[in-house]
Design an enzyme around this catalytic site. Structure first.
Site, mmCIF file in Angstrom:
data_model
loop_
_atom_site.group_PDB
_atom_site.id
_atom_site.type_symbol
_atom_site.label_atom_id
_atom_site.label_comp_id
_atom_site.label_asym_id
_atom_site.label_seq_id
_atom_site.Cartn_x
_atom_site.Cartn_y
_atom_site.Cartn_z
ATOM 1 N N LYS A 161 -47.146 -89.857 12.482
ATOM 2 C CA LYS A 161 -46.730 -91.114 11.856
ATOM 3 C C LYS A 161 -46.775 -90.977 10.333
ATOM 4 C CE LYS A 161 -48.334 -94.444 15.330
ATOM 5 N NZ LYS A 161 -49.182 -95.615 15.537
ATOM 6 N N GLU A 177 -58.327 -101.484 17.795
ATOM 7 C CA GLU A 177 -57.093 -101.960 18.430
ATOM 8 C C GLU A 177 -57.474 -102.871 19.577
ATOM 9 O OE1 GLU A 177 -53.750 -99.639 19.520
ATOM 10 O OE2 GLU A 177 -54.067 -98.193 17.899
ATOM 11 N N ASP A 184 -48.220 -100.448 14.276
ATOM 12 C CA ASP A 184 -48.450 -100.216 15.693
ATOM 13 C C ASP A 184 -47.082 -100.146 16.359
ATOM 14 O OD1 ASP A 184 -50.746 -99.843 17.477
ATOM 15 O OD2 ASP A 184 -49.766 -101.400 18.653
HETATM 16 P P1 IMP Z 1 -49.740 -96.507 18.656
HETATM 17 O O1 IMP Z 1 -48.849 -97.235 17.708
HETATM 18 O O2 IMP Z 1 -50.408 -95.356 17.967
HETATM 19 O O3 IMP Z 1 -50.667 -97.410 19.408
HETATM 20 O O4 IMP Z 1 -48.757 -95.805 19.665
HETATM 21 C C1 IMP Z 1 -48.559 -96.185 20.976
HETATM 22 C C2 IMP Z 1 -48.133 -95.008 21.796
HETATM 23 O O5 IMP Z 1 -46.745 -94.783 21.585
HETATM 24 C C3 IMP Z 1 -48.849 -93.709 21.504
HETATM 25 O O6 IMP Z 1 -49.013 -93.003 22.709
HETATM 26 C C4 IMP Z 1 -47.909 -92.985 20.602
HETATM 27 O O7 IMP Z 1 -48.028 -91.584 20.739
HETATM 28 C C5 IMP Z 1 -46.568 -93.478 21.106
HETATM 29 N N1 IMP Z 1 -45.631 -93.519 20.002
HETATM 30 C C6 IMP Z 1 -45.729 -94.251 18.868
HETATM 31 N N2 IMP Z 1 -44.716 -93.972 18.054
HETATM 32 C C7 IMP Z 1 -43.969 -93.049 18.687
HETATM 33 C C8 IMP Z 1 -42.789 -92.335 18.318
HETATM 34 O O8 IMP Z 1 -42.233 -92.466 17.226
HETATM 35 N N3 IMP Z 1 -42.322 -91.478 19.241
HETATM 36 C C9 IMP Z 1 -42.913 -91.281 20.449
HETATM 37 N N4 IMP Z 1 -44.015 -91.892 20.814
HETATM 38 C C10 IMP Z 1 -44.538 -92.765 19.938
#
Ligand code: IMP
Length: 186
Positions: free
Chosen positions: A13, A37, A65
């Site tokens: 990210k 979270e 998020d």
């Molecule tokens: P969080 O925003 O880190 O809670 O992400 C939620 C889930 O979605 C995690 O498993 C991340 O790896 C996945 N995720 C978030 N952004 C992306 C992306 O750009 N590509 C693929 N998976 C994503």
């Protein structure tokens, strides 16, 4: 030059956000810190709690998020995307989608804070779930997501191709525009 502090544990990210904000002359520092979270129904609620937790940051703080939403599964995994992937990987999604529509979208909510001021920026990219995982680029669900009009997954694409259209890039371009303006919180 405006500088922001992006708070996240995810290096993928951070790389994407840094590249997008650079387009607006905004420099990005990385604070690699885990933020609480809470279990919540929307990305906006999660981002609100993350913004509560970055009050120590001087100047502009940015958090985000994201989730993968599959309408034929009632939006699942959605806000549970991270937990679901950690526990199950991709298998059950392929299983559930055998006889269902494979349409899906990623959504990012970015949150910007300076002192008591806050702003939110949303980005989405629509596409479908592939028939099998492909590619080693990116992270998370990238190997199983094919953006509309593409014949390959995000996992098969170089970083700049993903950043041209991704949910995160779209949300952070809006943040970049705001930061480059005189009134980022208007
Ligand atoms: P969080 O925003 O880190 O809670 O992400 C939620 C889930 O979605 C995690 O498993 C991340 O790896 C996945 N995720 C978030 N952004 C992306 C992306 O750009 N590509 C693929 N998976 C994503």
């Amino acid at each position: 030059m405006t500088d922001v502090t992006f708070v996240s544990t995810n290096p993928g990210k951070y790389r994407e956000v840094r590249a997008v904000l650079r387009e607006y002359g905004v420099g990005t520092r990385w604070s690699r810190r885990e933020l609480p979270e809470p279990q919540a129904d929307t990305l906006e609620e999660v981002v609100g709690s993350k913004l509560d937790a970055v009050e120590h940051v001087r100047g502009f703080a940015l958090v985000e998020d994201s989730g993968l939403f599959i309408p034929s599964l009632g939006g699942f995994p959605g806000v549970y995307s991270a937990h679901f992937l950690r526990t199950w990987k991709f298998g059950p999604i392929f299983e559930l989608l055998r006889h269902r529509n494979r349409r899906a979208f990623f959504r990012t909510v970015a949150g910007l804070r300076r002192g008591r001021q806050r702003a939110y920026f949303v980005g989405e990219v629509h596409g479908s779930i592939s028939l099998r995982p492909a590619g080693r680029q990116g992270f998370g669900y990238d190997p199983i997501f094919v953006p509309q009009g593409w014949d390959r997954t995000f996992g098969q694409a170089p970083a700049d191709a993903k950043n041209a259209i991704s949910h995160r890039a779209r949300a952070f371009r809006k943040a970049g525009e705001a930061l480059a303006s005189r009134h980022p919180f208007d």
